[in-house]
Design a protein around this motif. Structure first.
Motif, PDB file in Angstrom:
ATOM      1  N   LEU A 183       0.824  -1.210   0.000  1.00 40.01           N
ATOM      2  CA  LEU A 183       0.000   0.000   0.000  1.00 40.01           C
ATOM      3  C   LEU A 183       0.859   1.260   0.000  1.00 40.01           C
ATOM      4  O   LEU A 183       0.488   2.270  -0.607  1.00 40.01           O
ATOM      5  CB  LEU A 183      -0.943  -0.015   1.208  1.00 40.01           C
ATOM      6  N   ILE A 184       2.002   1.208   0.667  1.00 39.08           N
ATOM      7  CA  ILE A 184       2.922   2.348   0.655  1.00 39.08           C
ATOM      8  C   ILE A 184       3.402   2.619  -0.769  1.00 39.08           C
ATOM      9  O   ILE A 184       3.421   3.763  -1.245  1.00 39.08           O
ATOM     10  CB  ILE A 184       4.122   2.093   1.597  1.00 39.08           C
ATOM     11  N   CYS A 185       3.777   1.561  -1.479  1.00 39.72           N
ATOM     12  CA  CYS A 185       4.240   1.707  -2.868  1.00 39.72           C
ATOM     13  C   CYS A 185       3.139   2.255  -3.767  1.00 39.72           C
ATOM     14  O   CYS A 185       3.405   3.002  -4.714  1.00 39.72           O
ATOM     15  CB  CYS A 185       4.719   0.354  -3.404  1.00 39.72           C
ATOM     16  N   ALA A 186       1.880   1.894  -3.472  1.00 43.36           N
ATOM     17  CA  ALA A 186       0.766   2.304  -4.321  1.00 43.36           C
ATOM     18  C   ALA A 186       0.295   3.726  -4.046  1.00 43.36           C
ATOM     19  O   ALA A 186      -0.203   4.402  -4.946  1.00 43.36           O
ATOM     20  CB  ALA A 186      -0.407   1.334  -4.130  1.00 43.36           C
ATOM     21  N   ALA A 187       0.443   4.199  -2.811  1.00 47.96           N
ATOM     22  CA  ALA A 187      -0.206   5.450  -2.420  1.00 47.96           C
ATOM     23  C   ALA A 187       0.737   6.629  -2.188  1.00 47.96           C
ATOM     24  O   ALA A 187       0.299   7.772  -2.214  1.00 47.96           O
ATOM     25  CB  ALA A 187      -1.046   5.229  -1.157  1.00 47.96           C
ATOM     26  N   TRP A 188       2.019   6.366  -1.967  1.00 47.47           N
ATOM     27  CA  TRP A 188       2.958   7.446  -1.661  1.00 47.47           C
ATOM     28  C   TRP A 188       4.034   7.562  -2.739  1.00 47.47           C
ATOM     29  O   TRP A 188       4.406   6.556  -3.358  1.00 47.47           O
ATOM     30  CB  TRP A 188       3.634   7.200  -0.310  1.00 47.47           C
ATOM     31  N   PRO A 189       4.566   8.769  -2.972  1.00 47.90           N
ATOM     32  CA  PRO A 189       5.688   8.917  -3.906  1.00 47.90           C
ATOM     33  C   PRO A 189       6.883   8.100  -3.445  1.00 47.90           C
ATOM     34  O   PRO A 189       7.093   7.895  -2.242  1.00 47.90           O
ATOM     35  CB  PRO A 189       5.993  10.421  -3.855  1.00 47.90           C
ATOM     36  N   ALA A 190       7.708   7.667  -4.390  1.00 52.52           N
ATOM     37  CA  ALA A 190       8.811   6.756  -4.086  1.00 52.52           C
ATOM     38  C   ALA A 190       9.873   7.396  -3.199  1.00 52.52           C
ATOM     39  O   ALA A 190      10.581   6.700  -2.473  1.00 52.52           O
ATOM     40  CB  ALA A 190       9.438   6.258  -5.383  1.00 52.52           C
ATOM     41  N   ASN A 191       9.991   8.728  -3.237  1.00 53.65           N
ATOM     42  CA  ASN A 191      11.064   9.387  -2.487  1.00 53.65           C
ATOM     43  C   ASN A 191      10.652   9.804  -1.081  1.00 53.65           C
ATOM     44  O   ASN A 191      11.371  10.530  -0.405  1.00 53.65           O
ATOM     45  CB  ASN A 191      11.554  10.623  -3.255  1.00 53.65           C
ATOM     46  N   ILE A 192       9.497   9.360  -0.616  1.00 56.49           N
ATOM     47  CA  ILE A 192       9.019   9.706   0.726  1.00 56.49           C
ATOM     48  C   ILE A 192       9.018   8.464   1.608  1.00 56.49           C
ATOM     49  O   ILE A 192       8.439   7.436   1.244  1.00 56.49           O
ATOM     50  CB  ILE A 192       7.604  10.314   0.671  1.00 56.49           C
TER      51      ILE A 192
END
Length: 233
Positions: A183-192
Motif C-alpha cells: 500500500l505504501i508503494c501504491a499510495a505514496w511517492p517513491a522518495n518519501i
C-alpha cells in the motif's frame, strides 16, 4: 511521450493531489517552487503547460505568469491559474499578465483536464460521453480515476490524495490481502519514507469517511497481512 505539465505550488499535499489526477489521465508532471525556479524549469524543460497554485495574499502567480509570457520559448504554452476561494480579485491581475485560463478552487478536475487536452490538441476527455478513464466499481463504491471522483451509496466523497490512492489500489485488488508495504508503494511517492503505522492512520481516516455514508465496513484488517476490500456476507 507524455505531455509535461509544470505545477508551481508550495503545498506538497495539493501537488500530490493534482499530479495524481494529471498522471492518471496521461500527463507527466514536475513540481516547481518560486518565481525563479519556475522560470528556470520552464526554460530548461519546456513543458507543454504550466499550472500556478495561487495563494490569496501572494502575487507570486502574477509574477510567474508575467515572466513566462515574456519568454519567447514559453509564451505560446498555456499557463493556468488555480485561484483560492475568496481571492477572485486576483483574476484581473492575472489577465493583465497574460494568463490563459483560471479556475477558482474547489474546481472540477475534469474541467482542467478538458482544457489542457483541447489546448494541446489531444483527444477530447471522455470521447465516449463520460468523464473518461472508465470507472472502478465495488459494491456501492464507484471511483472515476481521471476526475478524482468517488461515490459511495449515491453520495459524493471528498478524499485526500493518499486516501484516494489507497482506495484505488484496494478496489483494483478486491478480496486480496494487501500488505502495508504494498500500500505504501501504491499510495505514496517513491522518495518519501513512510512507516507501517502511517498506513494504519490513513486507512482509519478512509474508514471514517466511508462510514459516514455506508453501514458496511468494506475494508477488513487481515491479521499479520494488511488490509483487504471485501463485502459483507
Amino acid at each position: 511521450m507524455r505531455p509535461l505539465v509544470l505545477i508551481c505550488s508550495e503545498d506538497a499535499e495539493f501537488y500530490l493531489f493534482l499530479s495524481h489526477i494529471l498522471e492518471v489521465d496521461g500527463f507527466a508532471t514536475e513540481l516547481a517552487g518560486g518565481v525563479e525556479e519556475t522560470v528556470r524549469q520552464a526554460t530548461e524543460r519546456e513543458p507543454q503547460a504550466v499550472v500556478l497554485d495561487c495563494q490569496p495574499a501572494s502575487a507570486v502567480g502574477q509574477a510567474i505568469c508575467a515572466r513566462l509570457k515574456g519568454e519567447i520559448r514559453t509564451s505560446a504554452r498555456p499557463v493556468v491559474a488555480l485561484i483560492a476561494p475568496g481571492a477572485e480579485h486576483q483574476h484581473l491581475d492575472l489577465l493583465k499578465t497574460g494568463i490563459d485560463e483560471s479556475f477558482v478552487r474547489p474546481f472540477a478536475p475534469a474541467k482542467l483536464l478538458a482544457y489542457l487536452r483541447a489546448e494541446l490538441g489531444m483527444a477530447p476527455l471522455g470521447s465516449d460521453g463520460g468523464e473518461g478513464g472508465g470507472s472502478l466499481i465495488f459494491g456501492e463504491l464507484e471511483i472515476r480515476p481521471a476526475s478524482h471522483r468517488v461515490r459511495c451509496n449515491g453520495h459524493q466523497l471528498h478524499l485526500g490524495p493518499i486516501e484516494f490512492n489507497l482506495l484505488c489500489h484496494l478496489i483494483e485488488n478486491p478480496g486480496k490481502a494487501c500488505s502495508r508495504d504494498e500500500l505504501i508503494c501504491a499510495a505514496w511517492p517513491a522518495n518519501i519514507h513512510v512507516g507501517p503505522r502511517t498506513v494504519d492512520v490513513h486507512i482509519s481516516r478512509l474508514r471514517r469517511t466511508l462510514k459516514k455514508v455506508s453501514s458496511e465496513n468494506v475494508i477488513r484488517t487481515i491479521r499479520s497481512a494488511g488490509y483487504a476490500l471485501e463485502q459483507e456476507t
